[in-house]
Design a protein around this motif. Structure first.
Motif, mmCIF file in Angstrom:
data_model
loop_
_atom_site.group_PDB
_atom_site.id
_atom_site.type_symbol
_atom_site.label_atom_id
_atom_site.label_comp_id
_atom_site.label_asym_id
_atom_site.label_seq_id
_atom_site.Cartn_x
_atom_site.Cartn_y
_atom_site.Cartn_z
ATOM 1 N N ARG A 22 6.919 20.870 22.931
ATOM 2 C CA ARG A 22 8.107 20.467 23.684
ATOM 3 C C ARG A 22 9.151 21.556 23.518
ATOM 4 O O ARG A 22 9.185 22.239 22.496
ATOM 5 C CB ARG A 22 8.666 19.138 23.171
ATOM 6 N N ILE A 23 9.985 21.711 24.537
ATOM 7 C CA ILE A 23 11.069 22.685 24.440
ATOM 8 C C ILE A 23 12.383 22.031 24.844
ATOM 9 O O ILE A 23 12.414 21.067 25.612
ATOM 10 C CB ILE A 23 10.823 23.937 25.318
ATOM 11 N N THR A 24 13.444 22.553 24.303
ATOM 12 C CA THR A 24 14.788 22.154 24.693
ATOM 13 C C THR A 24 15.666 23.392 24.625
ATOM 14 O O THR A 24 15.333 24.358 23.940
ATOM 15 C CB THR A 24 15.338 21.011 23.810
ATOM 16 N N ASN A 25 16.762 23.369 25.361
ATOM 17 C CA ASN A 25 17.687 24.505 25.370
ATOM 18 C C ASN A 25 18.895 24.187 24.514
ATOM 19 O O ASN A 25 19.314 23.047 24.409
ATOM 20 C CB ASN A 25 18.150 24.800 26.797
ATOM 21 N N TYR A 26 19.449 25.233 23.935
ATOM 22 C CA TYR A 26 20.677 25.096 23.162
ATOM 23 C C TYR A 26 21.725 26.011 23.770
ATOM 24 O O TYR A 26 21.571 27.242 23.748
ATOM 25 C CB TYR A 26 20.442 25.448 21.693
ATOM 26 N N ARG A 27 22.754 25.411 24.308
ATOM 27 C CA ARG A 27 23.888 26.135 24.906
ATOM 28 C C ARG A 27 23.483 27.215 25.903
ATOM 29 O O ARG A 27 24.119 28.250 26.000
ATOM 30 C CB ARG A 27 24.756 26.741 23.820
ATOM 31 N N LYS A 28 22.386 27.001 26.596
ATOM 32 C CA LYS A 28 21.886 27.945 27.599
ATOM 33 C C LYS A 28 21.648 29.346 27.043
ATOM 34 O O LYS A 28 21.557 30.311 27.775
ATOM 35 C CB LYS A 28 22.840 28.016 28.797
ATOM 36 N N ARG A 29 21.537 29.460 25.725
ATOM 37 C CA ARG A 29 21.330 30.766 25.094
ATOM 38 C C ARG A 29 20.024 30.844 24.327
ATOM 39 O O ARG A 29 19.541 31.929 24.039
ATOM 40 C CB ARG A 29 22.469 31.074 24.127
ATOM 41 N N ALA A 30 19.491 29.709 23.934
ATOM 42 C CA ALA A 30 18.279 29.706 23.117
ATOM 43 C C ALA A 30 17.342 28.598 23.574
ATOM 44 O O ALA A 30 17.780 27.577 24.098
ATOM 45 C CB ALA A 30 18.628 29.508 21.649
ATOM 46 N N VAL A 31 16.062 28.818 23.349
ATOM 47 C CA VAL A 31 15.038 27.805 23.590
ATOM 48 C C VAL A 31 14.484 27.415 22.230
ATOM 49 O O VAL A 31 14.122 28.277 21.429
ATOM 50 C CB VAL A 31 13.909 28.353 24.486
ATOM 51 N N ILE A 32 14.450 26.116 21.964
ATOM 52 C CA ILE A 32 13.888 25.605 20.718
ATOM 53 C C ILE A 32 12.542 24.969 21.062
ATOM 54 O O ILE A 32 12.472 24.059 21.883
ATOM 55 C CB ILE A 32 14.809 24.571 20.057
ATOM 56 N N ALA A 33 11.490 25.486 20.438
ATOM 57 C CA ALA A 33 10.140 24.969 20.645
ATOM 58 C C ALA A 33 9.779 24.085 19.452
ATOM 59 O O ALA A 33 9.972 24.479 18.307
ATOM 60 C CB ALA A 33 9.145 26.115 20.777
ATOM 61 N N PHE A 34 9.262 22.878 19.734
ATOM 62 C CA PHE A 34 8.958 21.946 18.647
ATOM 63 C C PHE A 34 7.812 21.018 19.013
ATOM 64 O O PHE A 34 7.428 20.918 20.173
ATOM 65 C CB PHE A 34 10.207 21.136 18.274
ATOM 66 N N GLU A 35 7.263 20.371 17.981
ATOM 67 C CA GLU A 35 6.236 19.342 18.142
ATOM 68 C C GLU A 35 6.714 18.069 17.466
ATOM 69 O O GLU A 35 7.320 18.132 16.387
ATOM 70 C CB GLU A 35 4.926 19.756 17.465
ATOM 71 N N VAL A 36 6.437 16.944 18.092
ATOM 72 C CA VAL A 36 6.748 15.655 17.487
ATOM 73 C C VAL A 36 5.478 15.177 16.803
ATOM 74 O O VAL A 36 4.454 14.987 17.440
ATOM 75 C CB VAL A 36 7.209 14.631 18.548
ATOM 76 N N GLN A 37 5.552 15.049 15.476
ATOM 77 C CA GLN A 37 4.410 14.592 14.694
ATOM 78 C C GLN A 37 4.667 13.155 14.255
ATOM 79 O O GLN A 37 5.717 12.594 14.550
ATOM 80 C CB GLN A 37 4.193 15.532 13.520
ATOM 81 N N ALA A 38 3.737 12.561 13.561
ATOM 82 C CA ALA A 38 3.821 11.142 13.191
ATOM 83 C C ALA A 38 5.144 10.769 12.524
ATOM 84 O O ALA A 38 5.784 9.806 12.919
ATOM 85 C CB ALA A 38 2.654 10.757 12.295
ATOM 86 N N GLU A 39 5.554 11.523 11.519
ATOM 87 C CA GLU A 39 6.759 11.159 10.775
ATOM 88 C C GLU A 39 7.813 12.255 10.743
ATOM 89 O O GLU A 39 8.776 12.163 9.985
ATOM 90 C CB GLU A 39 6.373 10.780 9.345
ATOM 91 N N ARG A 40 7.626 13.295 11.547
ATOM 92 C CA ARG A 40 8.606 14.386 11.524
ATOM 93 C C ARG A 40 8.546 15.180 12.824
ATOM 94 O O ARG A 40 7.627 15.042 13.623
ATOM 95 C CB ARG A 40 8.360 15.304 10.344
ATOM 96 N N VAL A 41 9.534 16.017 12.975
ATOM 97 C CA VAL A 41 9.573 16.962 14.082
ATOM 98 C C VAL A 41 9.418 18.353 13.480
ATOM 99 O O VAL A 41 10.149 18.723 12.562
ATOM 100 C CB VAL A 41 10.912 16.855 14.858
ATOM 101 N N ALA A 42 8.450 19.102 13.957
ATOM 102 C CA ALA A 42 8.193 20.446 13.439
ATOM 103 C C ALA A 42 8.749 21.477 14.417
ATOM 104 O O ALA A 42 8.355 21.512 15.583
ATOM 105 C CB ALA A 42 6.691 20.655 13.257
ATOM 106 N N ILE A 43 9.679 22.290 13.945
ATOM 107 C CA ILE A 43 10.226 23.373 14.753
ATOM 108 C C ILE A 43 9.231 24.528 14.719
ATOM 109 O O ILE A 43 8.902 25.043 13.649
ATOM 110 C CB ILE A 43 11.599 23.848 14.212
#
Length: 67
Positions: A22-43
């Motif tokens: 999954r990706i999300t943007n931060y202030r139109k300057r950065a892309v944060i890539a992450f995975e949603v796991q069972a009990e946590r979010v991994a950046i």
């Protein structure tokens, strides 16, 4: 001003790049890539300045046969 992450991660699902990515943007300057796991979010990575995160993350998958 204090900033927080949303309580439940949403982001845009990018299975075409990497399963579960999954990706999300931060202030139109950065892309944060992450995975949603069972009990946590991994950046997985934070990409700035128009970096081609899709190519970088696809290369990571090719290097690691476990993914």
């Amino acid at each position: 001003m204090r900033e927080t992450l949303r309580p439940s991660p949403s982001g845009t699902l990018r299975d075409d790049v990497r399963p579960g990515l999954r990706i999300t943007n931060y202030r139109k300057r950065a892309v944060i890539a992450f995975e949603v796991q069972a009990e946590r979010v991994a950046i997985i990575g934070i990409f700035y300045g128009g970096q081609n995160y899709a190519a970088i993350l696809q290369d990571d998958d090719e290097d690691d046969p476990a993914l």
